[in-house]
Design a protein around this motif. Structure first.
Motif, mmCIF file in Angstrom:
data_model
loop_
_atom_site.group_PDB
_atom_site.id
_atom_site.type_symbol
_atom_site.label_atom_id
_atom_site.label_comp_id
_atom_site.label_asym_id
_atom_site.label_seq_id
_atom_site.Cartn_x
_atom_site.Cartn_y
_atom_site.Cartn_z
ATOM 1 N N LYS B 28 0.819 -1.215 0.000
ATOM 2 C CA LYS B 28 0.000 0.000 0.000
ATOM 3 C C LYS B 28 0.853 1.266 0.000
ATOM 4 O O LYS B 28 0.514 2.243 -0.652
ATOM 5 C CB LYS B 28 -0.925 0.016 1.231
ATOM 6 C CG LYS B 28 -2.296 -0.540 0.976
ATOM 7 C CD LYS B 28 -3.279 -0.182 2.080
ATOM 8 C CE LYS B 28 -3.144 -1.072 3.290
ATOM 9 N NZ LYS B 28 -4.309 -0.999 4.203
ATOM 10 N N GLN B 29 1.958 1.226 0.749
ATOM 11 C CA GLN B 29 2.695 2.459 1.029
ATOM 12 C C GLN B 29 3.974 2.625 0.222
ATOM 13 O O GLN B 29 4.526 3.725 0.184
ATOM 14 C CB GLN B 29 3.071 2.491 2.521
ATOM 15 C CG GLN B 29 1.896 2.275 3.455
ATOM 16 C CD GLN B 29 1.077 3.524 3.653
ATOM 17 O OE1 GLN B 29 1.592 4.625 3.548
ATOM 18 N NE2 GLN B 29 -0.197 3.370 3.931
ATOM 19 N N GLY B 30 4.477 1.568 -0.370
ATOM 20 C CA GLY B 30 5.797 1.642 -0.979
ATOM 21 C C GLY B 30 6.886 1.493 0.072
ATOM 22 O O GLY B 30 6.597 1.392 1.268
ATOM 23 N N GLU B 32 9.742 3.518 1.117
ATOM 24 C CA GLU B 32 9.963 4.626 2.057
ATOM 25 C C GLU B 32 8.658 5.043 2.731
ATOM 26 O O GLU B 32 8.685 5.502 3.869
ATOM 27 C CB GLU B 32 10.584 5.829 1.340
ATOM 28 C CG GLU B 32 12.031 5.638 0.947
ATOM 29 C CD GLU B 32 12.168 5.043 -0.434
ATOM 30 O OE1 GLU B 32 11.129 4.737 -1.046
ATOM 31 O OE2 GLU B 32 13.314 4.861 -0.887
ATOM 32 N N GLY B 33 7.550 4.869 2.049
ATOM 33 C CA GLY B 33 6.271 5.254 2.627
ATOM 34 C C GLY B 33 5.835 4.370 3.784
ATOM 35 O O GLY B 33 4.970 4.743 4.562
ATOM 36 N N CYS B 116 4.860 -0.937 -6.672
ATOM 37 C CA CYS B 116 5.775 -0.527 -5.607
ATOM 38 C C CYS B 116 7.224 -0.919 -5.862
ATOM 39 O O CYS B 116 8.126 -0.091 -5.770
ATOM 40 C CB CYS B 116 5.304 -1.100 -4.279
ATOM 41 S SG CYS B 116 3.625 -0.624 -3.903
ATOM 42 N N THR B 119 9.016 1.097 -8.415
ATOM 43 C CA THR B 119 9.543 2.372 -7.947
ATOM 44 C C THR B 119 10.903 2.186 -7.295
ATOM 45 O O THR B 119 11.866 2.882 -7.622
ATOM 46 C CB THR B 119 8.584 3.024 -6.936
ATOM 47 O OG1 THR B 119 7.365 3.324 -7.591
ATOM 48 C CG2 THR B 119 9.180 4.297 -6.356
ATOM 49 N N SER B 120 11.025 1.242 -6.394
ATOM 50 C CA SER B 120 12.290 1.080 -5.687
ATOM 51 C C SER B 120 13.388 0.560 -6.597
ATOM 52 O O SER B 120 14.567 0.686 -6.265
ATOM 53 C CB SER B 120 12.119 0.166 -4.469
ATOM 54 O OG SER B 120 11.143 -0.801 -4.670
ATOM 55 N N ALA B 121 13.016 -0.009 -7.741
ATOM 56 C CA ALA B 121 14.034 -0.456 -8.691
ATOM 57 C C ALA B 121 14.936 0.704 -9.100
ATOM 58 O O ALA B 121 16.061 0.482 -9.547
ATOM 59 C CB ALA B 121 13.377 -1.067 -9.925
ATOM 60 N N GLY B 122 14.456 1.930 -8.936
ATOM 61 C CA GLY B 122 15.254 3.088 -9.310
ATOM 62 C C GLY B 122 16.338 3.439 -8.319
ATOM 63 O O GLY B 122 17.294 4.137 -8.654
ATOM 64 N N HIS B 123 16.242 2.942 -7.054
ATOM 65 C CA HIS B 123 17.199 3.429 -6.058
ATOM 66 C C HIS B 123 17.394 2.510 -4.853
ATOM 67 O O HIS B 123 18.234 2.811 -3.999
ATOM 68 C CB HIS B 123 16.765 4.797 -5.568
ATOM 69 C CG HIS B 123 15.439 4.795 -4.861
ATOM 70 N ND1 HIS B 123 14.248 4.617 -5.514
ATOM 71 C CD2 HIS B 123 15.127 4.919 -3.555
ATOM 72 C CE1 HIS B 123 13.272 4.639 -4.642
ATOM 73 N NE2 HIS B 123 13.770 4.810 -3.451
#
Lengths: 207, 207
Positions: B28-30, B32-33, B116, B119-123
């Motif tokens: 739900k949050q990702g 860092e979220g 989700c 997104t984190s694949a970027g960093h």
DNA sequence: GATGTTTTGTATTGATCGATATAAAATACG
DNA sequence: CGTATTTTATATCGATCAATACAAAACATC
């Protein structure tokens, strides 16, 4: 009429350039992953100026989404709408998508909407709505192009414009997802022929 | 042999149940979220116990990704491999994807990997690799099922298994993306027929 | 019941988060 | 030059971040 110079100390930054930098940071890091420190550093604006110009982090994010949606995000659509030959147009759509999702100047990969904004759709106010609008607008514009070609006779009268529009959209989702995961431009380009064929040759005709 | 009870105070949580809760929060949050406070609250574990059990936030995240990839994430694959009739199997694949992306008990929508983790694949270290492996494994398993059906004669000999596998995969990406944006189960189910037809009727045959 | 072991609960760490207060710097206008 | 206006730069706010220190609690074994 109001083009006279303003009083006061001049700004050191260009608003749109700074916004584009913000897009890049959010694109790479996601919403929470993009700290204000990273944003101010990348945008070349110190903290108080950023808040004066863009409100707060949340509003900056929404504006970055909007900026992206009208730039890289719709580059494939523009390519589709510009190329005269419809099959070449579909091909150009894919190529534009692969292009911005694997070779963006900032190093950001994939699609900002598909990866990052999709995450925030789960918990950041306003983002799910923007995503939904972007999807529907894209479906509509692709469908419109197909309908024009049907009217011109370049596509058969039973060509199911709306279905093939969704198919084209979904195929792009697959491409940009793979790009985000690290697949190379070359690997993705290899799939284009099959994608074009699938879009141009519907399995089920329109009634 | 080592099934004797351990010494010391017993744990108050079930490891796998807690991990599933972590999946939901990250979903739900990702990354860092999802704050550690939110995670400990949802998992029903206090902070020191969580760190003793899972290492740190980053390792918990990687483990959550792995857990998801072997549960909801591969439910469509299991459906595809289980249903005897190949056309029904393709349909079941879509239905399973729509099911977990719109009706998950936790309220999380879309696909954890597609939104989700993308997104984190970027960093976030290690996530892009996990994403790539999941994609390739999925392509492989879908292709294998098509090849089996070709051998059985349920699919024609010139059926391009690998191409149609990628097509099936991409169509799912479109579905789960729409689900994350808020499209309803009903809206997504309406597109299944066209998806099944596109997968079963390749525009370009295998050579 | 005493001892050793493991987990629990509470309280807290330094670091970083998003967001501001304050005042100097740089412009236009009179 | 002096005043008003606007942005800059620095320094910092309280809150929250991920991660731990510490001691009481709850077990097995002796």
């Amino acid at each position: 009429m109001n083009n006279t110079k303003k009083a006061g100390r001049p700004k050191k930054f260009d608003r749109d350039e700074a916004l584009l930098k913000a897009v890049e940071v959010f694109w790479k890091q996601g919403y929470e992953g993009a700290s204000m420190k990273l944003l101010t550093d990348s945008m070349g604006i110190n903290s108080p100026s950023l808040y004066a110009e863009f409100g707060d982090k949340h509003r900056l994010y929404l504006e970055a989404i909007d900026r992206y949606a009208n730039d890289d995000g719709c580059a494939p659509l523009v390519a589709l709408e510009t190329e005269p030959d419809i099959e070449m147009a579909v091909r150009a759509f894919f190529e534009a998508a692969i292009d911005y999702s694997t070779h963006h100047a900032s190093g950001a990969r994939g699609c900002f909407l598909a990866s990052c904004v999709a995450t925030s759709a789960g918990h950041v106010d306003g983002t799910a709505e923007m995503l939904r609008e972007a999807i529907e607008a894209t479906d509509t514009r692709i469908t419109a192009r197909f309908d024009v070609e049907k009217a011109r006779g370049a596509l058969p009268p039973d060509f199911p414009s709306s279905d093939q529009a969704k198919l084209l959209f979904d195929l792009r989702q697959g491409l940009v997802f793979r790009a985000r995961a690290g697949f190379s431009r070359g690997q993705l380009l290899a799939d284009i022929d099959k994608g074009v064929a699938a879009v141009m040759n519907p399995a089920v005709k329109s009634d």
